[in-house]
Design a protein around this motif. Structure first.
Motif, PDB file in Angstrom:
ATOM      1  N   ALA A   1      -1.565  -0.631   9.209  1.00 15.05           N
ATOM      2  CA  ALA A   1      -2.507  -1.730   8.968  1.00 15.05           C
ATOM      3  C   ALA A   1      -1.768  -3.042   8.677  1.00 15.05           C
ATOM      4  O   ALA A   1      -0.881  -3.083   7.822  1.00 15.05           O
ATOM      5  CB  ALA A   1      -3.430  -1.389   7.800  1.00 15.05           C
ATOM      6  N   PRO A   2      -2.148  -4.146   9.351  1.00 13.42           N
ATOM      7  CA  PRO A   2      -1.487  -5.440   9.160  1.00 13.42           C
ATOM      8  C   PRO A   2      -2.116  -6.265   8.045  1.00 13.42           C
ATOM      9  O   PRO A   2      -2.198  -7.484   8.135  1.00 13.42           O
ATOM     10  CB  PRO A   2      -1.683  -6.100  10.528  1.00 13.42           C
ATOM     11  N   VAL A   3      -2.589  -5.594   7.019  1.00 16.93           N
ATOM     12  CA  VAL A   3      -3.211  -6.247   5.863  1.00 16.93           C
ATOM     13  C   VAL A   3      -2.593  -5.639   4.608  1.00 16.93           C
ATOM     14  O   VAL A   3      -1.963  -4.576   4.677  1.00 16.93           O
ATOM     15  CB  VAL A   3      -4.746  -6.035   5.864  1.00 16.93           C
ATOM     16  N   PRO A   4      -2.728  -6.299   3.455  1.00 19.11           N
ATOM     17  CA  PRO A   4      -2.148  -5.736   2.232  1.00 19.11           C
ATOM     18  C   PRO A   4      -2.740  -4.361   1.912  1.00 19.11           C
ATOM     19  O   PRO A   4      -3.955  -4.166   1.966  1.00 19.11           O
ATOM     20  CB  PRO A   4      -2.517  -6.769   1.160  1.00 19.11           C
ATOM     21  N   THR A   5      -1.877  -3.407   1.609  1.00 24.00           N
ATOM     22  CA  THR A   5      -2.287  -2.047   1.274  1.00 24.00           C
ATOM     23  C   THR A   5      -1.469  -1.552   0.088  1.00 24.00           C
ATOM     24  O   THR A   5      -0.425  -2.132  -0.246  1.00 24.00           O
ATOM     25  CB  THR A   5      -2.051  -1.088   2.460  1.00 24.00           C
ATOM     26  N   PRO A   6      -1.903  -0.466  -0.560  1.00 26.20           N
ATOM     27  CA  PRO A   6      -1.060   0.107  -1.610  1.00 26.20           C
ATOM     28  C   PRO A   6       0.210   0.708  -1.021  1.00 26.20           C
ATOM     29  O   PRO A   6       0.267   1.024   0.173  1.00 26.20           O
ATOM     30  CB  PRO A   6      -1.953   1.195  -2.228  1.00 26.20           C
ATOM     31  N   LYS A   7       1.210   0.864  -1.853  1.00 32.03           N
ATOM     32  CA  LYS A   7       2.452   1.507  -1.435  1.00 32.03           C
ATOM     33  C   LYS A   7       2.342   3.002  -1.689  1.00 32.03           C
ATOM     34  O   LYS A   7       1.912   3.436  -2.763  1.00 32.03           O
ATOM     35  CB  LYS A   7       3.636   0.925  -2.209  1.00 32.03           C
ATOM     36  N   VAL A   8       2.724   3.785  -0.693  1.00 35.16           N
ATOM     37  CA  VAL A   8       2.760   5.235  -0.867  1.00 35.16           C
ATOM     38  C   VAL A   8       4.008   5.597  -1.668  1.00 35.16           C
ATOM     39  O   VAL A   8       5.135   5.312  -1.238  1.00 35.16           O
ATOM     40  CB  VAL A   8       2.758   5.966   0.484  1.00 35.16           C
ATOM     41  N   LEU A   9       3.815   6.214  -2.834  1.00 34.31           N
ATOM     42  CA  LEU A   9       4.946   6.588  -3.686  1.00 34.31           C
ATOM     43  C   LEU A   9       5.475   7.968  -3.323  1.00 34.31           C
ATOM     44  O   LEU A   9       6.678   8.172  -3.210  1.00 34.31           O
ATOM     45  CB  LEU A   9       4.503   6.562  -5.157  1.00 34.31           C
ATOM     46  N   TRP A  10       4.584   8.920  -3.180  1.00 35.58           N
ATOM     47  CA  TRP A  10       4.961  10.267  -2.752  1.00 35.58           C
ATOM     48  C   TRP A  10       3.712  11.040  -2.359  1.00 35.58           C
ATOM     49  O   TRP A  10       2.604  10.644  -2.674  1.00 35.58           O
ATOM     50  CB  TRP A  10       5.738  11.020  -3.835  1.00 35.58           C
ATOM     51  N   ARG A  11       3.936  12.125  -1.624  1.00 33.86           N
ATOM     52  CA  ARG A  11       2.830  13.008  -1.250  1.00 33.86           C
ATOM     53  C   ARG A  11       3.295  14.447  -1.346  1.00 33.86           C
ATOM     54  O   ARG A  11       4.329  14.828  -0.805  1.00 33.86           O
ATOM     55  CB  ARG A  11       2.342  12.691   0.160  1.00 33.86           C
ATOM     56  N   ARG A  12       2.528  15.221  -2.097  1.00 29.03           N
ATOM     57  CA  ARG A  12       2.765  16.654  -2.230  1.00 29.03           C
ATOM     58  C   ARG A  12       1.398  17.317  -2.121  1.00 29.03           C
ATOM     59  O   ARG A  12       0.694  17.435  -3.125  1.00 29.03           O
ATOM     60  CB  ARG A  12       3.428  16.985  -3.567  1.00 29.03           C
ATOM     61  N   PRO A  13       0.994  17.647  -0.899  1.00 30.93           N
ATOM     62  CA  PRO A  13      -0.357  18.167  -0.684  1.00 30.93           C
ATOM     63  C   PRO A  13      -0.732  19.211  -1.733  1.00 30.93           C
ATOM     64  O   PRO A  13       0.098  20.079  -2.055  1.00 30.93           O
ATOM     65  CB  PRO A  13      -0.274  18.784   0.711  1.00 30.93           C
ATOM     66  N   PRO A  14      -1.923  19.068  -2.328  1.00 27.08           N
ATOM     67  CA  PRO A  14      -3.034  18.198  -1.917  1.00 27.08           C
ATOM     68  C   PRO A  14      -3.076  16.834  -2.623  1.00 27.08           C
ATOM     69  O   PRO A  14      -4.139  16.225  -2.704  1.00 27.08           O
ATOM     70  CB  PRO A  14      -4.252  19.028  -2.336  1.00 27.08           C
ATOM     71  N   VAL A  15      -1.936  16.336  -3.138  1.00 22.59           N
ATOM     72  CA  VAL A  15      -1.948  15.094  -3.910  1.00 22.59           C
ATOM     73  C   VAL A  15      -1.159  14.005  -3.177  1.00 22.59           C
ATOM     74  O   VAL A  15      -0.065  14.247  -2.658  1.00 22.59           O
ATOM     75  CB  VAL A  15      -1.341  15.305  -5.315  1.00 22.59           C
ATOM     76  N   LEU A  16      -1.749  12.801  -3.180  1.00 26.45           N
ATOM     77  CA  LEU A  16      -1.093  11.604  -2.666  1.00 26.45           C
ATOM     78  C   LEU A  16      -1.019  10.589  -3.799  1.00 26.45           C
ATOM     79  O   LEU A  16      -2.038  10.302  -4.445  1.00 26.45           O
ATOM     80  CB  LEU A  16      -1.885  11.019  -1.492  1.00 26.45           C
ATOM     81  N   ALA A  17       0.167  10.043  -4.055  1.00 29.99           N
ATOM     82  CA  ALA A  17       0.356   9.039  -5.103  1.00 29.99           C
ATOM     83  C   ALA A  17       0.587   7.679  -4.464  1.00 29.99           C
ATOM     84  O   ALA A  17       1.456   7.533  -3.598  1.00 29.99           O
ATOM     85  CB  ALA A  17       1.535   9.402  -5.998  1.00 29.99           C
ATOM     86  N   ILE A  18      -0.200   6.687  -4.895  1.00 34.28           N
ATOM     87  CA  ILE A  18      -0.066   5.328  -4.376  1.00 34.28           C
ATOM     88  C   ILE A  18      -0.082   4.349  -5.543  1.00 34.28           C
ATOM     89  O   ILE A  18      -0.534   4.667  -6.644  1.00 34.28           O
ATOM     90  CB  ILE A  18      -1.193   4.975  -3.382  1.00 34.28           C
ATOM     91  N   THR A  19       0.413   3.138  -5.290  1.00 30.49           N
ATOM     92  CA  THR A  19       0.440   2.118  -6.329  1.00 30.49           C
ATOM     93  C   THR A  19      -0.944   1.507  -6.539  1.00 30.49           C
ATOM     94  O   THR A  19      -1.778   1.494  -5.630  1.00 30.49           O
ATOM     95  CB  THR A  19       1.411   0.992  -5.955  1.00 30.49           C
ATOM     96  N   ALA A  20      -1.162   1.004  -7.742  1.00 23.40           N
ATOM     97  CA  ALA A  20      -2.385   0.252  -8.028  1.00 23.40           C
ATOM     98  C   ALA A  20      -2.304  -1.108  -7.353  1.00 23.40           C
ATOM     99  O   ALA A  20      -1.220  -1.618  -7.067  1.00 23.40           O
ATOM    100  CB  ALA A  20      -2.568   0.091  -9.533  1.00 23.40           C
TER     101      ALA A  20
END
Length: 248
Positions: A42-61
């Motif tokens: 996406a060419p718009v501001p988005t959260p940063k993906v910190l890590w993913r360990r299914p079933p959990v995805l961690a992103i920045t606020a």
């Protein structure tokens, strides 16, 4: 220690906030895969993906605030709404992503789903037949040829954050992919129809208002029963049932 804040939770998935980190818990790995892919494209501001360990995805606020919530008052200046419109237009003009998004369902599949849902709403006594029939007719305008765009697919007003009349981030990309651009515009203004002109001032191109109105009816009809079954209240003032009533 940071407290755990429950942002949304139901039987399908949950989103929690711990300090400046959002944890999205989703047993459907395909949705997490779609979200990570869309954020990267996406060419718009988005959260940063910190890590993913299914079933959990961690992103920045994301900093900033939203322009309101469904059922609540709309906030922000016309310039802020225009900024949101401009960001959405940037997304829609981006190169198409590989996936088909929620806003990209075929007309035939969407019509079949809508007919089934309308039947259940009436048969289960959730909504009166005349209200359903009127909005089903309004929804017909959405069933037309459209050029695919990079769509968010669930662009609720609560998913776009702004600060100083600038978009700081757009969240919740699990439904993103190729789809109908007017689906995004209608979803963002659902329950805030009076701000559509401000949004379109920033979007910067003519759109078919009948199709926007159709998507308001269509989206509301499709989600009322699901919301009632998952602990939400579509009958609350300003929410989906009020949107349907406004078409009468």
């Amino acid at each position: 220690m940071d407290e755990v804040e429950v942002i949304v939770a139901h039987s399908e998935r949950a989103t929690l906030r711990v300090g400046e980190v959002f944890l999205k818990v989703d047993p459907d790995r395909a949705r997490i895969d779609a979200e990570v892919e869309a954020i990267s494209l996406a060419p718009v501001p988005t959260p940063k993906v910190l890590w993913r360990r299914p079933p959990v995805l961690a992103i920045t606020a994301i900093p900033g605030t939203t322009l309101g919530s469904l059922g609540g008052p709309s906030t922000g200046s016309p310039a802020a709404w225009a900024a949101a419109g401009a960001a959405i237009r940037t997304l829609h003009e981006a190169p198409l992503p590989p996936r088909l998004g929620r806003a990209g369902r075929s007309t035939a599949a969407l019509a079949a789903e809508l007919d089934q849902e309308c039947g259940l709403l009436v048969a289960n006594g959730i909504l009166p037949a005349d209200l359903v029939a009127r909005n089903r007719r309004v929804a017909e305008a959405a069933f037309r040829p459209w050029a695919p765009a990079f769509t968010h697919g669930d662009l609720q007003i609560a998913h776009v954050f702004l600060e100083n009349d600038e978009v700081t981030g757009i969240i919740d990309w699990s439904e993103a992919g190729r789809g109908d651009a007017l689906h995004d515009l209608a979803t963002f203004t659902l329950g805030h129809e009076d701000r559509l002109d401000d949004l379109l001032a920033g979007y910067g191109t003519d759109v078919d208002l009948d199709v926007i109105h159709a998507w308001w009816s269509l989206r509301s009809l499709l989600v009322v029963r699901w919301l009632t079954e998952h602990g939400f209240d579509p009958f609350a003032p300003g929410c989906e049932v009020d949107v349907l009533r406004s078409r009468m």
